[in-house]
Motif scaffolding. Structure first.
Motif, short mmCIF file in Angstrom:
data_model
loop_
_atom_site.label_atom_id
_atom_site.label_comp_id
_atom_site.label_asym_id
_atom_site.label_seq_id
_atom_site.Cartn_x
_atom_site.Cartn_y
_atom_site.Cartn_z
N ARG A 99 0.84 -1.21 0.00
CA ARG A 99 0.00 0.00 0.00
C ARG A 99 0.87 1.25 0.00
NH1 ARG A 99 -5.88 -0.78 0.01
NH2 ARG A 99 -6.03 1.35 0.77
N LEU A 102 2.27 1.97 -3.35
CA LEU A 102 1.28 2.62 -4.21
C LEU A 102 1.16 4.11 -3.87
CD1 LEU A 102 -1.61 -0.03 -4.30
CD2 LEU A 102 0.00 0.56 -6.12
N MET A 103 1.14 4.40 -2.58
CA MET A 103 1.02 5.80 -2.15
C MET A 103 2.18 6.65 -2.65
SD MET A 103 -0.22 5.65 1.82
CE MET A 103 -0.44 7.39 2.21
N HIS A 105 3.73 6.54 -5.34
CA HIS A 105 3.64 6.96 -6.74
C HIS A 105 2.29 7.56 -7.06
CE1 HIS A 105 7.43 4.96 -7.23
NE2 HIS A 105 6.91 3.88 -6.67
N ASP A 106 1.53 7.93 -6.04
CA ASP A 106 0.16 8.37 -6.27
C ASP A 106 -0.05 9.75 -5.64
OD1 ASP A 106 -2.53 8.69 -6.52
OD2 ASP A 106 -3.09 7.08 -5.14
N GLU A 107 -0.36 10.72 -6.49
CA GLU A 107 -0.59 12.06 -5.95
C GLU A 107 -1.79 12.12 -5.02
OE1 GLU A 107 -1.01 14.89 -9.05
OE2 GLU A 107 1.16 14.92 -9.45
N ARG A 108 -2.70 11.16 -5.22
CA ARG A 108 -3.90 11.14 -4.37
C ARG A 108 -3.66 10.33 -3.10
NH1 ARG A 108 -8.71 12.59 -6.54
NH2 ARG A 108 -9.82 10.92 -5.50
N GLY A 110 -3.44 7.25 -2.34
CA GLY A 110 -4.26 6.07 -2.08
C GLY A 110 -5.76 6.34 -2.04
N GLU A 112 -9.22 6.73 -3.66
CA GLU A 112 -9.79 6.29 -4.93
C GLU A 112 -10.68 7.35 -5.56
OE1 GLU A 112 -11.50 2.84 -3.35
OE2 GLU A 112 -9.61 1.72 -3.47
#
Ligand code: ARG
Length: 580
Positions: A99, A102-103, A105-108, A110, A112
């Motif tokens: 998790r 994923l965070m 590389h994720d501007e949001r 995590g 959705e």
């Protein structure tokens, strides 16, 4: 679905399977919550006891049966029945690590994507016949944090600054401007100090009957659209709006002049409101005024309480403008929701407003129009915060004082820094302290304004959080790395690493809780806890003094923490610094 929701859904299904297997009945939710203490696991399911009670059966036995139906291997490494019938849930380290990756590389971070809604946010909304004072901080800071958060989630947010820029209060201001305009630069000198200007205008209104009469005439002229009058009014509004905008800019509030939908904006829709209410059969004349009487509103003596839509002198009061605003928000802006961040003392007004608007058919049952009341800022004496002489505390003065106090604080903390750097850090810390003190309190409670508490490095304060952020940046500096360039895998082996990881992956849950009841203090609590977890990690798990893989993993944990703290503070509208 965030982690809590996923666990809840899985265990709820297992619970219903267990009930079926045991020939028991009813539909129950697992009620999964974050565990209060580490020995209870990371999450806890509490709903089994209710199901057992309903069926008069042993909750621990039911919980054991539920366990057999749970199939969560990829998330959970251990589930145990505890206490009178809870299920403690321990998450897998490799699941958490995935998790976090994923965070990373994720501007949001995590969160959705969701189905966007149009949300109108009515906040700040000062009356322009006064300078902004400390009381405006609440709606302004809280509304802005919620606007930013909803936008981050992906909603279509419309900021509506319902400024009080129209009506009777402008009579004496315009009359006073008119008087000053005889002298070439008297007017611009007068407007350069708005507060003084208001005071002088109202003093003259009280003392000089001829002036007072002229002021009343100006109200009529203004409402009638008299060009000279409108011209004066425009000049005044321009000054006053620019005063507000300078406060917003200083406070890092995302409002711009484009967000102003002041009372004057609704002027042209007021007669429509009257005809709508009249054709809905809602208007009654009472003492020459046009009113709506609804059964649910009674005065103290039990007498019916009117919502006044048009006064006997033909003027339109606050309620009329607000009804026009509801109609506009609902029908023109097509708002799914409208949130009104307004002082709790206006609760009755807003209840009446929404009730009349519903009766008039302005709001459908699918639309969520809500008052989100705020409490009062108190002085040390426990009474509404005032200056020593009993006047309103100007927001501009509070901000100046905050910066100067923060300068002293930063200078004691880091005397080696040059003056200019200390000043720019202090500006961020000072403003952040005032805003964070506001945002970290429950919206609905009153709170005491206290400089020492908000500028402390201990506890749930801006200096504490900003300092935690600088700690992380100093690790990157010392490692000589650029956070966005780091590579490697996250591996969680130490308990402090795992605790930090759990807090990090709970970011979506924290954001969710913030928007449910529009409570930014829940985000503050989350960020405070996250900083605490980071500090414990930092104390027990050396980052730079370890070997390749561990070092890479720990540095990545620092990156996710920095991103999460940074994003959280950004949603609160609080700037950060890299050193302090
Ligand atoms: N201008 C009002 C005041 O200062 C607040 C307006 C709040 N918003 C609204 N739609 N009534 O009290």
């Amino acid at each position: 679905m965030n982690i809590r929701e996923q666990l809840d859904q899985h265990i709820s299904v297992a619970l219903s399977q267990a009930l079926q297997e045991l020939d028991l009945e009813g539909e129950f939710s697992a009620i999964v919550k974050q565990a209060g203490r580490p020995e209870f696991g990371d999450y806890q399911a509490n709903g089994i006891m209710g199901a057992a009670k309903h069926n008069r059966t042993n909750p621990r036995e039911l919980a054991e049966t539920v366990l057999r139906f749970i199939n969560l291997e990829e998330m959970v490494d251990n589930l145990e029945v505890a206490g009178p019938g809870f299920i403690n849930i321990h998450l897998r380290s490799d699941y958490l690590a995935d998790r976090l990756t994923l965070m990373l590389h994720d501007e949001r971070l995590g969160i959705e994507p969701l189905i966007p809604k149009t949300v109108v946010i009515d906040y700040s909304s000062p009356n322009l016949a006064k300078e902004m004072h400390i009381g405006h901080l609440r709606s302004t800071a809280i509304g802005d944090a919620i606007a930013r958060t909803l936008e981050f989630l992906g909603h279509n947010v419309i900021r509506a600054n319902h400024m009080g820029d129209w009506g009777a209060q402008f009579g004496s201001l315009l009359a006073y401007m008119d008087q000053l305009s005889n002298d070439a630069d008297g007017l611009s000198r007068g407007l350069s100090d708005l507060e003084l200007f208001y005071q002088e205008a109202s003093a003259q209104f009280r003392e000089d009957p001829v002036f007072a009469q002229r002021a009343r005439e100006f109200v009529v002229k203004l409402q009638g659209g008299d060009p000279k009058c409108i011209n004066l009014w425009n000049q005044f509004i321009k000054e006053s709006v620019s005063h507000c905008q300078s406060i917003y800019d200083a406070l890092n509030i995302s409002l711009t002049p484009d967000d102003i939908y002041g009372e004057s904006f609704y002027n042209e829709f007021l007669s429509e409101v009257i005809s709508d209410l009249s054709s809905a059969g809602l208007l009654t004349e009472s003492d020459g005024a046009q009113c709506v009487f609804l059964d649910e509103f009674k005065g103290k003596d039990g007498a019916p309480l009117p919502a006044i839509i048009r006064k006997s002198d033909g003027g339109y009061p606050y309620m009329a403008t607000d009804l026009a605003a509801v109609k506009y928000r609902s029908q023109t802006l097509k708002a799914d929701s409208a949130y009104y961040f307004v002082d709790a003392r206006q609760s009755l007004h807003l209840r009446q407003l929404f009730a009349v608007a519903r009766a008039a058919g302005y709001i459908s049952t699918a639309q969520d129009f809500r008052h989100l009341p705020n409490g009062t800022i108190m002085g040390e004496d426990g009474r509404p915060f005032k200056t020593r002489t009993g006047g309103a505390v100007k927001l501009a003065d509070v901000l100046t004082e905050a910066k100067s106090r923060a300068f002293d604080l930063v200078s004691t903390k880091n005397a080696e820094l040059d003056q200019q750097s200390r000043k720019s850090i202090a500006d961020v810390v000072g403003i952040g302290a005032v805003k964070y003190a506001e945002l970290s309190k429950n919206r609905t409670s009153d709170y005491i304004f206290n400089w020492d508490a908000m500028l402390s490095f201990e506890g749930n304060t801006a200096p504490y959080l900003l300092y935690a952020v600088t700690r992380i940046f100093s690790i990157f500096r010392r490692a000589g790395v650029e956070p966005s360039q780091l590579t490697g895998a996250i591996v969680l082996s130490e308990p402090a690493e795992k605790s930090l990881a759990i807090k990090l992956v709970q970011f979506p849950e924290a954001i969710n809780s913030v928007v449910t009841d529009c409570l930014p203090n829940l985000l503050c609590n989350y960020l405070f806890e996250l900083s605490g977890q980071f500090m414990s990690f930092y104390e027990t798990c050396p980052v730079l003094k370890t070997e390749d893989k561990t070092r890479a993993s720990r540095l990545l944990l620092c990156v996710v923490t920095a991103n999460t703290l940074g994003k959280g503070l950004e949603l609160l509208g609080i700037e950060t610094v890299e050193q302090m």
